[in-house]
Design an enzyme around this catalytic site. Structure first.
Site: not given
Length: 709
Positions: A361, A398, A511
């Site tokens: 990600d 983002e 994350h």
């Protein structure tokens, strides 16, 4: 000389007429589409190299490393002869200055001061750049100190607090301990504040991210699971775009609202919070007494202690201090201009910024974006030109709250509103096996069609479609009501048909500092074949939308989805004063309009042939405009009640879970409020929202029909 020029001109005109009138325009495009997925154009080694380059350093938004990553994307697109530029904004981002967490345990146990650090494992190839990782924090968290007994609130959902209330647990003055999963972290903090908490700790429970405690499950680097010290960082901002420029772009020197106005917006937390590891969460929850959490849903995995709800006797002292900085962010935009309809845009978007290394990600998606661009460059060298303009967008910031894409959409709102055919998003391209897709419903059929053309990367004897439907009779199609990625500004703010594609869905090191190239190479996609498949799917959808003379939209799927959502409303125990008749009537008319435009489309394709289609070019353009603009009609200029940025009345995030997708979100919000206060006026508000939705569906029907009343 005059006659030679005249004759030459006549020959040129006659030749052009012959090819236009008697031959199909661009008859070679199906060939180019099939070539797009061939081994001669795809390159998993190139994708691997892109991902390695993009993830060598942590590159949080606003950092020098992220600006360098933007320069890499820009230079790569430019090397493919794609006209590219950077669109910069100056946005309010937050970073941690200091944080601490101390647990006071019942005597005789001494206090525990947590390090709040993610550990570097032995042999970590990223040990040196790991020093550049920001300390674990929540973006836009409230600065302050919270000292209080711990209450365990499970996943921090509204229904979890209802359970605690039934159990008689007093939340007021406590620090809530909740675990990640189920809902957006910002809503975990907001729900805790609403319940009376003064601070929040959110941990990545081993049950959800660490393999559940099963002996055969190992954590990274020996297995795919989150290590004990792993922390899921992220934003707790509840809005979209720069909080200081609500509704307008964050250009340098622009107007900004004050910090007090930002707080009043309700989009930033009013109590401090910290993300912590499952190792630290385990230490804290062992000091929580009181009643046992109800059922397996409130308990941890194997070898976990019994989860009790408190409050206390463990007491925590949570301190966080953040700083807000106006930081420059860089969107990279590349354009392949259309040969016949340059004023119609098909946009492919992916973000680049990451909390740490971001191999999954978002840079698995960035690597795929560059792969799609390279394949289209190779097609151009073979003679292909798109009918419509293709735009590549690599977004920044983002992770903070969809900031780069939102600012760009707000700045270009009118042009995008009149010219964009569709927006195609890939955020996490690959987190593991299994294809997943979400879309506005008119794109359902196109996604199914393309999935049948791409080989399953994990089983070469079948297609992606075959594996997609292996467990069900129909492909499971998600919707785009959640606020989880950059499609939000396109769907929920300006009403653009959109899709979101990925392989693998959630992944354990999300994350955290361990989302790096090593994890991807060992566990996510060792041969990068899933990346190749994503690029093939993404590119083929874009090619169909860019090249098909008649847009491949089918609004019958939309009508069915609206009917399904209306049926679900019937089960919501609506008050007797509320009627769904206006909504049901509007959906019925919409279904008729969808049938009519489908019939028109089929008539042009099947009955008239290419010769007449050339004659009726204006009809094709007009029909395509209706197909393109119908999605816009689902928006309302006033937006949702109390959430005016969200203009789409069919799809928007749930009020209590930004990740959750709700059909008819305005009706849903009104029903929840009416059930809570149960007044005549509150139920009238439900009826008003039903009328509002019925009106936008009617507008969409009129758009599809294309005739004035």
């Amino acid at each position: 000389m005059f006659f030679k020029v005249a004759i030459s001109s006549l020959i040129t005109i006659a030749t052009s007429i012959y090819f236009l009138y008697y031959l199909p325009p661009f008859p070679h495009k199906p060939y180019y589409h099939s070539l797009f997925t061939s081994d001669s154009l795809s390159d998993n080694e190139s994708i691997s190299n892109h991902l390695y380059t993009l993830t060598r350093r942590p590159h949080i938004a606003g950092s020098e490393a992220n600006a360098e990553a933007a320069a890499y994307v820009l230079s790569t697109l430019s090397s493919y002869s794609i006209q590219s530029h950077i669109a910069s904004y100056h946005t309010a981002l937050t970073y941690p200055e200091s944080r601490s967490l101390v647990l006071t345990r019942p005597s005789p146990d001494p206090p525990v001061r947590f390090s709040l650090e993610q550990e570097i494992y032995e042999g970590d190839p990223y040990a040196e750049p790991a020093s550049q990782v920001e300390p674990t924090f929540h973006a836009y968290a409230k600065s302050g100190t919270a000292v209080g007994p711990v209450v365990f609130a499970n996943y921090g959902r509204v229904e979890d607090y209802a359970v605690l209330k039934q159990m008689g647990v007093n939340i007021s003055g406590s620090v809530v301990l909740a675990r990640y999963g189920k809902i957006y972290r910002g809503d975990i903090v907001e729900n805790a504040y609403a319940a009376g908490a003064i601070g929040v700790l959110i941990f990545t429970d081993r049950k959800d991210y660490g393999g559940g405690g099963a002996a055969e499950e190992k954590w990274f680097p020996d297995g795919k699971w989150m290590p004990p010290s792993g922390v899921q960082v992220g934003s707790v901002y509840g809005g979209a775009g720069d909080p200081t420029t609500p509704g307008w772009p964050s250009s340098e020197g622009c107007e900004r609202i004050s910090d007090e106005e930002v707080e009043k917006s309700g989009d930033v937390p009013l109590i401090p919070s910290l993300p912590i590891s499952w190792a630290d969460g385990d230490v804290i929850i062992r000091t929580v007494g009181g009643e046992v959490g109800i059922g397996d849903d409130w308990q941890g995995g194997k070898d976990s202690p019994v989860y009790r709800v408190g409050p206390g006797p463990g007491v925590v002292n949570l301190t966080y201090k953040g700083k807000q900085v106006i930081s420059k962010i860089d969107n990279v935009v590349g354009i392949i201009e259309g040969a016949e309809e340059p004023d119609r845009f098909v946009i492919l978007g992916n973000h680049r910024d990451a909390w740490t290394f971001g191999a999954v990600d978002p840079n698995s998606g960035t690597a795929c974006l560059l792969e799609v661009a390279e394949r289209m460059y190779k097609l151009q060298k073979k003679g292909w030109k798109p009918r419509r303009t293709i735009v590549f967008c690599n977004w920044d910031a983002e992770e903070y709250g969809l900031i780069g894409s939102t600012e760009w959409v707000e700045e270009n709102r009118n042009m995008l509103g009149s010219k964009v055919v569709a927006y195609l998003n890939v955020d996490v391209a690959v987190g593991g096996p299994g294809f997943e897709a979400s879309a506005t419903p008119q794109l359902d059929g196109l996604l199914v069609h393309v999935a049948k053309l791409v080989t399953d990367p994990d089983n070469s004897s079948q297609t992606v479609y075959d594996s997609w439907v292996s467990s069900t009779n129909n492909p499971k199609m998600g919707r785009l009501g959640g606020g989880g990625s950059d499609y939000a500004a396109f769907v929920q703010h300006i009403g653009v048909p959109s899709a979101d594609l990925s392989f693998g869905g959630g992944y354990p090191v999300y994350h955290s500092m361990y989302d790096d190239f090593t994890w991807m190479k060992k566990f996510g996609d060792p041969m990068f074949q899933r990346h190749v498949a994503v690029a093939s799917l993404w590119g083929l959808v874009a090619l169909k939308l860019a090249d098909d003379e008649l847009l491949p939209f089918n609004y019958h799927s939309y009508a069915l989805e609206l009917q399904k959502s209306a049926e679900e409303l019937k089960d919501r125990a609506l008050n007797k004063v509320v009627t769904l008749v206006p909504l049901l009537k509007s959906i019925s008319e919409f279904e008729k309009a969808a049938t009519k435009i489908n019939d028109e489309r089929e008539a042009l394709i099947e009955s008239k042939g290419w010769k007449s289609m050339w004659k009726d070019g204006h009809k094709i353009r007009e029909l395509n405009d209706r197909l393109m603009m119908a999605e816009r009609a689902f928006t309302d200029r006033e937006g949702l009640s109390g959430r005016s940025w969200y203009k789409h009345l069919i799809y928007a995030p749930s009020k209590h879970d930004d990740y959750g997708s709700k059909s008819f979100p305005g009706i849903d919000d009104a029903i929840e409020k009416a059930k809570s206060i149960n007044t005549t006026e509150s139920w009238r508000s439900v009826q008003h929202e039903i009328w509002r939705v019925a009106r936008v569906i009617t507008q969409a029907s009129l758009c599809l029909v294309g005739k004035l009343t």
